[in-house]
Design a protein around this motif. Sequence first.
Motif, PDB file in Angstrom:
ATOM      1  N   PRO A  27      41.854  39.021  33.520  1.00 59.30           N
ATOM      2  CA  PRO A  27      41.792  39.030  34.980  1.00 59.30           C
ATOM      3  C   PRO A  27      42.804  39.972  35.625  1.00 59.30           C
ATOM      4  O   PRO A  27      42.609  40.398  36.761  1.00 59.30           O
ATOM      5  CB  PRO A  27      42.073  37.572  35.352  1.00 59.30           C
ATOM      6  CG  PRO A  27      42.839  37.024  34.199  1.00 59.30           C
ATOM      7  CD  PRO A  27      42.317  37.726  32.990  1.00 59.30           C
ATOM      8  N   LYS A  28      43.866  40.328  34.910  1.00 62.39           N
ATOM      9  CA  LYS A  28      44.889  41.201  35.493  1.00 62.39           C
ATOM     10  C   LYS A  28      44.344  42.600  35.765  1.00 62.39           C
ATOM     11  O   LYS A  28      44.776  43.274  36.694  1.00 62.39           O
ATOM     12  CB  LYS A  28      46.109  41.277  34.570  1.00 62.39           C
ATOM     13  CG  LYS A  28      46.829  39.933  34.384  1.00 62.39           C
ATOM     14  CD  LYS A  28      48.126  40.095  33.627  1.00 62.39           C
ATOM     15  CE  LYS A  28      47.901  40.595  32.208  1.00 62.39           C
ATOM     16  NZ  LYS A  28      47.180  39.586  31.388  1.00 62.39           N
ATOM     17  N   MET A 144      36.453  29.681  38.661  1.00 61.07           N
ATOM     18  CA  MET A 144      37.588  30.504  38.247  1.00 61.07           C
ATOM     19  C   MET A 144      37.836  31.577  39.295  1.00 61.07           C
ATOM     20  O   MET A 144      36.945  32.376  39.595  1.00 61.07           O
ATOM     21  CB  MET A 144      37.327  31.154  36.886  1.00 61.07           C
ATOM     22  CG  MET A 144      38.452  32.087  36.457  1.00 61.07           C
ATOM     23  SD  MET A 144      38.109  32.909  34.882  1.00 61.07           S
ATOM     24  CE  MET A 144      39.416  34.136  34.863  1.00 61.07           C
ATOM     25  N   ASN A 148      43.966  34.455  40.964  1.00 63.63           N
ATOM     26  CA  ASN A 148      44.970  33.416  40.701  1.00 63.63           C
ATOM     27  C   ASN A 148      45.214  33.213  39.211  1.00 63.63           C
ATOM     28  O   ASN A 148      45.889  32.267  38.822  1.00 63.63           O
ATOM     29  CB  ASN A 148      44.533  32.088  41.328  1.00 63.63           C
ATOM     30  CG  ASN A 148      44.408  32.190  42.838  1.00 63.63           C
ATOM     31  OD1 ASN A 148      45.001  33.070  43.451  1.00 63.63           O
ATOM     32  ND2 ASN A 148      43.644  31.288  43.444  1.00 63.63           N
ATOM     33  N   ASN A 149      44.641  34.081  38.371  1.00 62.17           N
ATOM     34  CA  ASN A 149      44.718  33.895  36.920  1.00 62.17           C
ATOM     35  C   ASN A 149      45.476  35.032  36.253  1.00 62.17           C
ATOM     36  O   ASN A 149      45.322  36.199  36.626  1.00 62.17           O
ATOM     37  CB  ASN A 149      43.304  33.824  36.325  1.00 62.17           C
ATOM     38  CG  ASN A 149      42.843  32.384  36.130  1.00 62.17           C
ATOM     39  OD1 ASN A 149      43.112  31.783  35.101  1.00 62.17           O
ATOM     40  ND2 ASN A 149      42.158  31.852  37.122  1.00 62.17           N
ATOM     41  N   THR A 150      46.247  34.681  35.262  1.00 60.21           N
ATOM     42  CA  THR A 150      46.882  35.697  34.405  1.00 60.21           C
ATOM     43  C   THR A 150      46.450  35.523  32.952  1.00 60.21           C
ATOM     44  O   THR A 150      46.602  36.427  32.139  1.00 60.21           O
ATOM     45  CB  THR A 150      48.415  35.601  34.490  1.00 60.21           C
ATOM     46  OG1 THR A 150      48.821  34.273  34.130  1.00 60.21           O
ATOM     47  CG2 THR A 150      48.905  35.930  35.894  1.00 60.21           C
ATOM     48  N   ALA A 151      45.891  34.351  32.625  1.00 58.93           N
ATOM     49  CA  ALA A 151      45.448  34.077  31.258  1.00 58.93           C
ATOM     50  C   ALA A 151      44.120  34.775  30.976  1.00 58.93           C
ATOM     51  O   ALA A 151      43.290  34.952  31.868  1.00 58.93           O
ATOM     52  CB  ALA A 151      45.302  32.570  31.051  1.00 58.93           C
ATOM     53  N   HIS A 153      40.376  34.892  29.341  1.00 61.14           N
ATOM     54  CA  HIS A 153      39.323  33.882  29.203  1.00 61.14           C
ATOM     55  C   HIS A 153      38.195  34.427  28.328  1.00 61.14           C
ATOM     56  O   HIS A 153      37.745  35.562  28.524  1.00 61.14           O
ATOM     57  CB  HIS A 153      38.763  33.502  30.574  1.00 61.14           C
ATOM     58  CG  HIS A 153      39.725  32.738  31.431  1.00 61.14           C
ATOM     59  ND1 HIS A 153      39.557  31.403  31.731  1.00 61.14           N
ATOM     60  CD2 HIS A 153      40.875  33.117  32.043  1.00 61.14           C
ATOM     61  CE1 HIS A 153      40.552  31.001  32.500  1.00 61.14           C
ATOM     62  NE2 HIS A 153      41.374  32.026  32.706  1.00 61.14           N
TER      63      HIS A 153
END
Length: 395
Positions: A27-28, A144, A148-151, A153
């Motif tokens: 997601p980054k 999702m 707001n995500n850094t992990a 998936h």
Amino acid sequence: MPSPINCYNSFGSYNLCSISSPTVLDPKVLTFYDMGPTNLLAKDPRKRENFITARIGEATLTSGPIGPHCMVRHNAPALLFSVTGFLCTNFFHAFNDGFIHLFITVNSVFSVDQDWVLVISTSCDWWIYKYKDLLQRFSKHRIMIVNNNTATHCFPSAIVGLLSQGLMTINPKLMPHSQTLRHFHALLEQTYGKKLNNRATTSISPISPSQRYRPRLVLATRSNHSKGRVILNQAELRKVAEEEGFEVIELEPKLRTPLSEVYELVSSSHVLVGVHGAGLTHLLFLRPGSVVVQVLPIGLGWLGGLCFGKPANELGLEYMEYEIGVEESSLREKYGKDDLVIKDPLVLQWKAKVWSKELMDIYLVEQNVMLDMVRFRGYLKKAYEKARVFMEKEG
């Protein structure tokens, strides 16, 4: 060996890409990694409207380099789309470019018994909160939010983008199960509808006993003069509508107004009146048999028909158009009645060959209306007659 990454670019204004094998989303950098032999780029759907897409990020589907390690694993495919640009700020585009296209996509791409995860790239988190109940109708999984995500998936496959079939429409000939706009309306009713007890009362519209048995007219208002299409004599319009027997509610929800309240108000009403604009999107909430009166400013007849006339008919609504005269448009003061802008807007738009931002500014932003209330009263009389018939049948 065929590539697991495919993009379908033949749609007039929209791209749809897919990865048919396991993939990792970082997601980054908004990138899906796959081990297939191609490297493709998928953009947000409105690819031809540069003044919109300039503000929208791109998602990349790539076969290399090797993707990052998987941190969160999902058992259902990903469906990624973007909520930026007009979708964030405009109620019409939230439905026309967002939810109707989402409805078309999930019913066209996925099987009836298949699950999927909604993956949304957005710059406005409040949008997710406002429409959360409706979004969850499309997926049982937690939504999702890319921003707001850094992990990383992992998904068994992925779809990027949304399908479109035109302005505010669902073509049953293109749908696997012949769905129409009425099926989308049923989805809204399942999400927000309540059993009506004669007339719904909300914080937006408390009802007195004297009003309870009068047809309710919802007036979609536009108070922001900087955005145009304001009814300059709205107070007079309200007075005349009440004289004709209506209970009148002025509706201009704020960005954070709960959609459930708006739905309850509109779905329990009998008539929706407004100048061509986002407020008329609320016709999606009306019950079949309700009345819609669209006020059409100069130069917007063709657009008003596509955006609201056609869907109103598809939903079984009683649709009426009021085309304003030259003397009712504020453009007359700026351009004069003999200017091509007013005298023949279709010729002007045809010469331009595209519905450009310049033309949109003239007809949508610069133009306000001063209704001829003698002529418009006749439309209100007809709307009242239709509303009484509907009210006697449906309450």
